[in-house]
Design an enzyme around this catalytic site. Structure first.
Site, PDB file in Angstrom:
ATOM      1  N   ILE A 182     -96.923  20.153  14.078  1.00 27.37           N
ATOM      2  CA  ILE A 182     -96.160  21.210  13.407  1.00 27.37           C
ATOM      3  C   ILE A 182     -97.026  22.428  13.099  1.00 27.37           C
ATOM      4  O   ILE A 182     -96.516  23.468  12.708  1.00 27.37           O
ATOM      5  CB  ILE A 182     -95.426  20.703  12.135  1.00 27.37           C
ATOM      6  N   GLY A 204     -95.732  23.506  17.705  1.00 29.96           N
ATOM      7  CA  GLY A 204     -95.311  23.822  16.338  1.00 29.96           C
ATOM      8  C   GLY A 204     -94.489  25.093  16.202  1.00 29.96           C
ATOM      9  O   GLY A 204     -93.667  25.217  15.300  1.00 29.96           O
ATOM     10  N   THR A 258     -94.838  26.917   1.968  1.00 36.04           N
ATOM     11  CA  THR A 258     -95.531  26.080   2.939  1.00 36.04           C
ATOM     12  C   THR A 258     -96.692  25.334   2.278  1.00 36.04           C
ATOM     13  O   THR A 258     -96.820  25.349   1.046  1.00 36.04           O
ATOM     14  CB  THR A 258     -95.920  26.928   4.186  1.00 36.04           C
ATOM     15  N   LYS A 314     -94.714  22.672  -1.071  1.00 36.53           N
ATOM     16  CA  LYS A 314     -93.289  22.378  -0.823  1.00 36.53           C
ATOM     17  C   LYS A 314     -92.666  21.444  -1.859  1.00 36.53           C
ATOM     18  O   LYS A 314     -91.462  21.461  -2.068  1.00 36.53           O
ATOM     19  CB  LYS A 314     -93.101  21.793   0.581  1.00 36.53           C
ATOM     20  N   ASN A 323     -88.513  24.411   1.528  1.00 38.96           N
ATOM     21  CA  ASN A 323     -89.265  25.422   2.279  1.00 38.96           C
ATOM     22  C   ASN A 323     -88.612  26.801   2.191  1.00 38.96           C
ATOM     23  O   ASN A 323     -89.159  27.777   2.687  1.00 38.96           O
ATOM     24  CB  ASN A 323     -89.413  25.009   3.751  1.00 38.96           C
ATOM     25  N   LEU A 353     -97.102  33.327  10.640  1.00 37.65           N
ATOM     26  CA  LEU A 353     -96.346  34.241  11.513  1.00 37.65           C
ATOM     27  C   LEU A 353     -94.969  34.569  10.951  1.00 37.65           C
ATOM     28  O   LEU A 353     -94.225  35.336  11.550  1.00 37.65           O
ATOM     29  CB  LEU A 353     -96.205  33.641  12.911  1.00 37.65           C
ATOM     30  N   ASP A 373     -86.390  22.712   7.040  1.00 36.29           N
ATOM     31  CA  ASP A 373     -87.372  22.069   7.930  1.00 36.29           C
ATOM     32  C   ASP A 373     -86.738  20.942   8.737  1.00 36.29           C
ATOM     33  O   ASP A 373     -87.078  20.722   9.890  1.00 36.29           O
ATOM     34  CB  ASP A 373     -88.520  21.443   7.113  1.00 36.29           C
ATOM     35  N   THR A 403    -103.780   9.750   1.815  1.00 37.37           N
ATOM     36  CA  THR A 403    -103.585   9.179   0.490  1.00 37.37           C
ATOM     37  C   THR A 403    -102.376   8.252   0.535  1.00 37.37           C
ATOM     38  O   THR A 403    -101.381   8.574   1.188  1.00 37.37           O
ATOM     39  CB  THR A 403    -103.277  10.314  -0.517  1.00 37.37           C
TER      40      THR A 403
HETATM   41  P1  ATR Z   1     -96.657  20.181   1.459  1.00 33.87           P
HETATM   42  O1  ATR Z   1     -95.978  19.248   0.486  1.00 33.87           O
HETATM   43  O2  ATR Z   1     -96.499  21.616   1.104  1.00 33.87           O
HETATM   44  O3  ATR Z   1     -96.278  19.878   2.899  1.00 33.87           O
HETATM   45  P2  ATR Z   1     -99.063  18.620   1.207  1.00 33.87           P
HETATM   46  O4  ATR Z   1     -98.405  17.617   0.309  1.00 33.87           O
HETATM   47  O5  ATR Z   1    -100.425  19.063   0.872  1.00 33.87           O
HETATM   48  O6  ATR Z   1     -98.205  19.942   1.362  1.00 33.87           O
HETATM   49  O7  ATR Z   1     -98.963  17.994   2.670  1.00 33.87           O
HETATM   50  C1  ATR Z   1     -99.822  18.189   3.705  1.00 33.87           C
HETATM   51  C2  ATR Z   1    -100.080  16.897   4.477  1.00 33.87           C
HETATM   52  O8  ATR Z   1    -101.309  17.068   5.164  1.00 33.87           O
HETATM   53  C3  ATR Z   1    -100.270  15.652   3.592  1.00 33.87           C
HETATM   54  O9  ATR Z   1     -99.907  14.525   4.346  1.00 33.87           O
HETATM   55  C4  ATR Z   1    -101.776  15.656   3.348  1.00 33.87           C
HETATM   56  O10 ATR Z   1    -102.310  14.388   3.036  1.00 33.87           O
HETATM   57  P3  ATR Z   1    -102.499  13.886   1.487  1.00 33.87           P
HETATM   58  O11 ATR Z   1    -101.151  13.409   1.027  1.00 33.87           O
HETATM   59  O12 ATR Z   1    -103.488  12.809   1.589  1.00 33.87           O
HETATM   60  O13 ATR Z   1    -102.992  15.096   0.726  1.00 33.87           O
HETATM   61  C5  ATR Z   1    -102.258  16.100   4.720  1.00 33.87           C
HETATM   62  N1  ATR Z   1    -103.592  16.687   4.670  1.00 33.87           N
HETATM   63  C6  ATR Z   1    -103.928  17.916   4.193  1.00 33.87           C
HETATM   64  N2  ATR Z   1    -105.258  18.134   4.364  1.00 33.87           N
HETATM   65  C7  ATR Z   1    -105.768  17.008   4.943  1.00 33.87           C
HETATM   66  C8  ATR Z   1    -107.070  16.597   5.359  1.00 33.87           C
HETATM   67  N3  ATR Z   1    -108.131  17.396   5.238  1.00 33.87           N
HETATM   68  N4  ATR Z   1    -107.193  15.358   5.898  1.00 33.87           N
HETATM   69  C9  ATR Z   1    -106.125  14.544   6.054  1.00 33.87           C
HETATM   70  N5  ATR Z   1    -104.867  14.870   5.680  1.00 33.87           N
HETATM   71  C10 ATR Z   1    -104.701  16.086   5.141  1.00 33.87           C
END
Ligand code: ATR
Length: 260
Positions: free
Chosen positions: A205, A226, A62, A66, A87, A15, A101, A150
């Site tokens: 969020i 969010g 996003t 980031k 961001n 958006l 953020d 992770t």
């Molecule tokens: P950014 O740094 O841009 O915020 P990101 O590092 O991909 O993007 O962060 C997104 C968050 O959502 C992370 O905590 C990610 O978990 P991982 O560190 O394990 O990747 C979480 N996330 C994204 N997709 C997910 C999924 N399908 N299941 C669980 N956690 C997810």
């Protein structure tokens, strides 16, 4: 005409273009805001290309870029450096990364007394989550538990502290003052929902749909949607790019609410 973009792997659904283009019209600014939706593979080329264009004034970054954006920038503001995520990018004489953020999230929180005695649970530890963790620490919260898919080393903490796994979540849900979901999924299993107190504030969020798959499981709890963080992080970006504080009027809120 100056160009601005939101960059993310689902940015066509963002958006941000609607919010910024509304402000451009309202304040008579000759600029256009749209989106770029790179894949992990073509992110490098797409970012290089857009930052080399003379008419690119700014980017919002996003999920999931980031942290990855940082190596393409010449300068970082002090908070972005500490948080380790950006961001908001400004492409003027140099390419600067800012983090809005953290203030954006803080503005969405109600006034909280005695933060040192309150337990916070953060689900996910990506870029936005780092910013939320940063502001909660800054505001005096001591008990912040972070869960992630992770295993990731936690910033601003003692050496070798890592995020917990979602498998451990059920042991910690009870007694939480605030649970914040920063992932695009719902990390709390249905069978564990009753462990969450009715008084716990629930925050997500993700802003669309307004009642996300995560939020809608808690019909009786107070919620932080969010969309408030999206708006609050956008205001300082506008100020950085155009030098003025934008206001959020009724017409804009109605247009947003129609979309979410
Ligand atoms: P950014 O740094 O841009 O915020 P990101 O590092 O991909 O993007 O962060 C997104 C968050 O959502 C992370 O905590 C990610 O978990 P991982 O560190 O394990 O990747 C979480 N996330 C994204 N997709 C997910 C999924 N399908 N299941 C669980 N956690 C997810």
């Amino acid at each position: 005409m100056k160009k601005l973009y939101v960059v993310g792997n689902r940015s066509s659904k963002s958006l941000s273009p609607m919010i910024f283009n509304y402000w451009f019209k309202k304040y008579n600014i000759n600029a256009k805001y749209s989106y770029i939706q790179p894949t992990t593979k073509n992110f490098h080329n797409k970012i290089k290309e857009v930052l080399e264009k003379k008419d690119t004034l700014g980017l919002n970054i996003t999920i999931p870029f980031k942290k990855r954006i940082i190596k393409y920038l010449n300068k970082l503001d002090v908070h972005a450096k500490k948080i380790g995520a950006v961001n908001c990018v400004t492409n003027k004489k140099s390419i600067t990364g800012t983090n809005t953020d953290w203030t954006g999230y803080y503005k969405t929180l109600p006034k909280i007394n005695k933060p040192q005695n309150k337990k916070i649970i953060i689900l996910g530890y990506g870029g936005a989550s780092h910013a939320i963790h940063y502001v909660l620490k800054k505001k005096g919260f001591k008990e912040i538990l972070i869960f992630n898919r992770t295993k990731i080393k936690i910033k601003y903490s003692i050496k070798n502290k890592y995020t917990k796994t979602f498998k451990d979540l059920q042991k910690h849900l009870s007694g939480a003052f605030l649970i914040i979901n920063t992932t695009p999924i719902n990390p709390i299993l249905k069978k564990h929902l009753t462990l969450v107190d009715k008084s716990t504030i629930i925050s997500d969020i993700v802003y669309s749909p307004k009642d996300t798959i995560f939020l809608k499981q808690f019909p009786k709890n107070k919620k932080i949607y969010g969309i408030s963080m999206l708006i609050e992080q956008a205001k300082p970006c506008f100020k950085i790019w155009f030098g003025k504080n934008p206001s959020v009027d009724e017409k804009m809120l109605n247009a947003i609410n129609k979309k979410i």
